[in-house]
Design a protein around this motif. Structure first.
Motif, PDB file in Angstrom:
ATOM      1  N   SER A 244       0.904  -1.257  -0.126  1.00 25.43           N
ATOM      2  CA  SER A 244       0.101  -0.124   0.045  1.00 25.43           C
ATOM      3  C   SER A 244       0.764   1.373   0.015  1.00 25.43           C
ATOM      4  O   SER A 244       0.644   2.126  -0.464  1.00 25.43           O
ATOM      5  CB  SER A 244      -0.971   0.074   1.311  1.00 25.43           C
ATOM      6  OG  SER A 244      -0.223  -0.043   2.518  1.00 25.43           O
ATOM      7  N   VAL A 245       1.876   1.195   0.637  1.00 24.26           N
ATOM      8  CA  VAL A 245       2.748   2.303   0.828  1.00 24.26           C
ATOM      9  C   VAL A 245       3.392   2.586  -0.630  1.00 24.26           C
ATOM     10  O   VAL A 245       3.763   3.670  -1.239  1.00 24.26           O
ATOM     11  CB  VAL A 245       3.893   2.254   1.864  1.00 24.26           C
ATOM     12  CG1 VAL A 245       4.972   3.279   1.876  1.00 24.26           C
ATOM     13  CG2 VAL A 245       3.275   2.364   3.108  1.00 24.26           C
ATOM     14  N   LEU A 246       3.986   1.247  -1.188  1.00 24.72           N
ATOM     15  CA  LEU A 246       4.622   1.352  -2.395  1.00 24.72           C
ATOM     16  C   LEU A 246       3.662   2.006  -3.432  1.00 24.72           C
ATOM     17  O   LEU A 246       4.255   2.823  -4.466  1.00 24.72           O
ATOM     18  CB  LEU A 246       5.243   0.255  -2.763  1.00 24.72           C
ATOM     19  CG  LEU A 246       6.261  -0.594  -2.144  1.00 24.72           C
ATOM     20  CD1 LEU A 246       6.590  -1.854  -2.306  1.00 24.72           C
ATOM     21  CD2 LEU A 246       7.367   0.484  -1.828  1.00 24.72           C
ATOM     22  N   LYS A 247       2.660   1.661  -3.559  1.00 22.92           N
ATOM     23  CA  LYS A 247       1.697   2.245  -4.389  1.00 22.92           C
ATOM     24  C   LYS A 247       1.252   3.830  -4.314  1.00 22.92           C
ATOM     25  O   LYS A 247       1.093   4.445  -5.077  1.00 22.92           O
ATOM     26  CB  LYS A 247       0.182   1.605  -4.425  1.00 22.92           C
ATOM     27  CG  LYS A 247       0.188   0.058  -5.006  1.00 22.92           C
ATOM     28  CD  LYS A 247      -0.786  -0.703  -4.797  1.00 22.92           C
ATOM     29  CE  LYS A 247      -0.764  -2.277  -5.394  1.00 22.92           C
ATOM     30  NZ  LYS A 247      -2.160  -3.027  -5.118  1.00 22.92           N
ATOM     31  N   PRO A 253       5.658  -1.730 -10.132  1.00 19.72           N
ATOM     32  CA  PRO A 253       5.916  -3.129 -10.137  1.00 19.72           C
ATOM     33  C   PRO A 253       6.677  -3.587 -11.381  1.00 19.72           C
ATOM     34  O   PRO A 253       6.931  -3.071 -12.460  1.00 19.72           O
ATOM     35  CB  PRO A 253       4.659  -3.619 -10.047  1.00 19.72           C
ATOM     36  CG  PRO A 253       3.682  -3.018 -10.942  1.00 19.72           C
ATOM     37  CD  PRO A 253       4.223  -1.438 -10.514  1.00 19.72           C
ATOM     38  N   TRP A 254       7.529  -4.766 -11.067  1.00 25.32           N
ATOM     39  CA  TRP A 254       7.983  -5.747 -12.137  1.00 25.32           C
ATOM     40  C   TRP A 254       9.093  -5.014 -12.791  1.00 25.32           C
ATOM     41  O   TRP A 254      10.359  -5.678 -12.937  1.00 25.32           O
ATOM     42  CB  TRP A 254       7.088  -6.000 -13.039  1.00 25.32           C
ATOM     43  CG  TRP A 254       7.302  -7.140 -13.988  1.00 25.32           C
ATOM     44  CD1 TRP A 254       7.575  -7.002 -15.558  1.00 25.32           C
ATOM     45  CD2 TRP A 254       7.751  -8.562 -13.733  1.00 25.32           C
ATOM     46  NE1 TRP A 254       7.933  -8.164 -15.803  1.00 25.32           N
ATOM     47  CE2 TRP A 254       8.025  -9.321 -14.917  1.00 25.32           C
ATOM     48  CE3 TRP A 254       7.715  -9.260 -12.641  1.00 25.32           C
ATOM     49  CZ2 TRP A 254       8.504 -10.505 -14.751  1.00 25.32           C
ATOM     50  CZ3 TRP A 254       8.043 -10.385 -12.551  1.00 25.32           C
ATOM     51  CH2 TRP A 254       8.508 -11.335 -13.682  1.00 25.32           C
ATOM     52  N   LEU A 262      10.597  -7.144 -10.165  1.00 22.49           N
ATOM     53  CA  LEU A 262      10.145  -8.492 -10.005  1.00 22.49           C
ATOM     54  C   LEU A 262       9.036  -8.691  -8.930  1.00 22.49           C
ATOM     55  O   LEU A 262       8.208  -9.483  -8.671  1.00 22.49           O
ATOM     56  CB  LEU A 262      11.505  -9.470  -9.479  1.00 22.49           C
ATOM     57  CG  LEU A 262      12.482  -9.391 -10.134  1.00 22.49           C
ATOM     58  CD1 LEU A 262      13.587 -10.487  -9.970  1.00 22.49           C
ATOM     59  CD2 LEU A 262      12.190  -9.476 -11.685  1.00 22.49           C
ATOM     60  N   TRP A 263       8.789  -7.434  -8.263  1.00 19.75           N
ATOM     61  CA  TRP A 263       7.359  -7.123  -7.427  1.00 19.75           C
ATOM     62  C   TRP A 263       6.132  -7.152  -8.192  1.00 19.75           C
ATOM     63  O   TRP A 263       6.185  -6.491  -9.155  1.00 19.75           O
ATOM     64  CB  TRP A 263       7.609  -6.113  -6.598  1.00 19.75           C
ATOM     65  CG  TRP A 263       6.296  -5.667  -5.787  1.00 19.75           C
ATOM     66  CD1 TRP A 263       5.546  -6.420  -5.266  1.00 19.75           C
ATOM     67  CD2 TRP A 263       5.691  -4.330  -5.980  1.00 19.75           C
ATOM     68  NE1 TRP A 263       4.219  -5.720  -4.652  1.00 19.75           N
ATOM     69  CE2 TRP A 263       4.591  -4.306  -5.278  1.00 19.75           C
ATOM     70  CE3 TRP A 263       6.097  -3.117  -6.661  1.00 19.75           C
ATOM     71  CZ2 TRP A 263       3.626  -3.159  -5.208  1.00 19.75           C
ATOM     72  CZ3 TRP A 263       5.341  -2.099  -6.496  1.00 19.75           C
ATOM     73  CH2 TRP A 263       3.697  -2.103  -5.718  1.00 19.75           C
TER      74      TRP A 263
END
Length: 326
Positions: A244-247, A253-254, A262-263
């Motif tokens: 949620s923090v990353l978003k 991602p990826w 790779l997330w």
């Protein structure tokens, strides 16, 4: 055997060429040569698959096996099949797990096939659908002689995407390292050299069929731990950060810029959750993840650990995340 590799100058096709030469085969690479040379021992025939009559320079040649890694064009696939399909005993087409329609549940349903259309925006779905069309073309032309490799994440030295290499590169620099806190996320990869070995083995042994072609699933956190165990500088601290923090911070991602490579968000989780038992039962062998990480780090050091990257976080972007969670 006499093997035709359609490519041979970049990453997987280069690894296939090197492996085939190592095993004593006569290898011809059909490529423009714009991306570099072919491995020592192979022969480069300059071919531009965008031009009519691309394979005229190889007219009359016969091969025991063909390996096609065509990424984006079903027309390229059909042209090669028309030129060599009727006389070639074994045909490898490198496809992708992107052919699957649903990466949330792991269903085997495929995307609808799509023809080439340079005017259309490139998307993951379009890439997968063009690969589906390529698979259909191969099966129609060389049924019973086809070896279709649905590759997952391909890793190892020479990877031009900068995805996997981000992790050994970043961990080797040490300090506080942001990692995604995704306890349910899996991880799958295949070292390009292992996939190349299997492709050459399949040509030798006439292995046919369609396979999800990547390594066994392991938890993402375990994978990061193995990479860190092999490559991290002393005192390195992994800092898990919630999805949620990353978003909220617009971390992608990826792959690509401003990303944690790779997330994957949950709706893509089964992209790294394919069952590869059939491939393993038919000759695919995979090396330890730590070995791939160490070899990738050596490659990264040759390029420069501080170079601008196609994928990953810059030092400033990582500091922003660490500040937000401190």
């Amino acid at each position: 055997m006499k093997i035709l590799v359609l490519g041979g100058t970049v990453f997987l096709s280069k690894a296939v060429t090197a492996e085939a030469v190592r095993r004593g085969h006569d290898v011809v690479c059909a490529a423009r040569g714009a991306s570099g040379g072919v491995p020592e021992g192979a022969t480069l025939v300059r071919v531009d698959r965008d031009r009519p009559g691309a394979f005229d320079a190889l007219a009359g040649e016969r091969f025991d096996a063909v390996v096609d890694v065509s990424k984006y064009s079903v027309n390229w696939v059909r042209d090669a099949l028309e030129a060599f399909g009727s006389t070639t005993p074994h045909w490898t087409f490198v496809s992708s797990i992107s052919v699957y329609a649903d990466h949330a549940t792991g269903s085997n349903e495929l995307l609808p096939p799509l023809e080439d259309n340079p005017a259309e925006e490139f998307t993951a779905e379009r890439y997968g659908s063009v690969k589906v069309a390529g698979e259909i073309a191969v099966r129609e032309a060389v049924a019973g002689r086809d070896f279709i490799v649905r590759a997952g994440l391909i890793t190892g030295p020479d990877d031009p995407s900068d995805r996997f290499g981000y992790w050994p590169s970043r961990l080797a620099r040490g300090g506080r390292v942001v990692v995604p806190d995704s306890p349910d996320l899996g991880f799958q990869h295949i070292d390009a050299r292992d996939l190349a070995q299997w492709i050459v083995f399949a040509a030798e042994e006439r292995v046919t069929g369609t396979y999800d072609s990547t390594g066994p699933v392991m938890p993402f956190q375990m994978a990061i731990g193995e990479i860190a165990g092999a490559t991290a500088a002393p005192g390195t601290q992994l800092v898990p950060v919630a999805e949620s923090v990353l978003k909220e911070l617009n971390i992608n991602p990826w792959a690509g810029p401003r990303s944690l490579p790779l997330w994957l968000p949950r709706e893509w989780a089964k992209m790294v959750g394919r069952d590869v038992g059939n491939a393993l039962a038919n000759g695919l062998r995979v090396r330890p993840l730590a070995e791939t990480a160490l070899d990738s780090l050596e490659y990264e050091r040759g390029l420069g650990l501080d170079r601008p990257r196609k994928a990953g976080l810059t030092e400033q972007e990582e500091r922003e995340i660490l500040t937000a969670v401190s």
